[in-house]
Design a protein around this motif. Structure first.
Motif, mmCIF file in Angstrom:
data_model
loop_
_atom_site.group_PDB
_atom_site.id
_atom_site.type_symbol
_atom_site.label_atom_id
_atom_site.label_comp_id
_atom_site.label_asym_id
_atom_site.label_seq_id
_atom_site.Cartn_x
_atom_site.Cartn_y
_atom_site.Cartn_z
ATOM 1 N N HIS A 3 0.839 -1.200 0.000
ATOM 2 C CA HIS A 3 0.000 0.000 0.000
ATOM 3 C C HIS A 3 0.877 1.254 0.000
ATOM 4 N N SER A 95 -4.666 -0.888 -3.529
ATOM 5 C CA SER A 95 -3.941 -1.736 -2.575
ATOM 6 C C SER A 95 -4.604 -1.705 -1.202
ATOM 7 N N SER A 99 -5.823 -5.154 0.319
ATOM 8 C CA SER A 99 -5.210 -5.607 1.574
ATOM 9 C C SER A 99 -6.235 -5.661 2.703
#
Length: 141
Positions: A3, A95, A99
């Motif tokens: 990220h 991301s 995630s």
């Protein structure tokens, strides 16, 4: 970390939109941050997370680290809101969403009772905010 890498890579192209996001601030120091300063902040946050993780492992207490992970999910959701507000892609959104879904699956698989840890994200978010304020002050003084 993926990220953060997405954010680092995309911040220079995103900076053209930052005036829209930060125009309401009286003192727009956030909008004036350079990619290099941003990278230093990201690195410091990563080091802080590593230290917290190592301490959690050493003392065999994972409450705070679970709280930090939940706080991260809130943070990732913020990128989604930024994208909607800006009507364009905000770095870290993809991301962050991916995630967060993986973390939700991990918590579900490990049968971690998230309700038990709901107080810890508040502490985690406060720590992250205080740390970011400190890093901005260091970078702009």
């Amino acid at each position: 970390m993926i990220h953060e890498m997405e954010e680092i890579i995309q911040i220079p192209s995103f900076s053209k939109h930052k005036h829209q996001l930060f125009k309401s601030f009286k003192h727009d120091t956030i909008g004036k941050i350079t990619p290099q300063q941003f990278n230093i902040i990201v690195m410091e946050e990563l080091l802080l997370l590593v230290v917290i993780t190592l301490v959690s492992i050493t003392i065999n207490r994972y409450d705070f680290i679970v709280g930090i992970i939940i706080a991260y999910v809130y943070h990732a959701f913020g990128h989604f809101i930024q994208s909607i507000a800006l009507k364009s892609y905000a770095p870290g959104t993809i991301s962050g969403i991916l995630s967060s879904l993986m973390l939700w699956y991990l918590f579900k698989t490990l049968e971690i009772d998230i309700i038990k840890y709901l107080g810890w994200p508040i502490i985690g978010i406060l720590l992250i905010i205080l740390n970011l304020i400190l890093m901005y002050k260091i970078n702009f003084n």
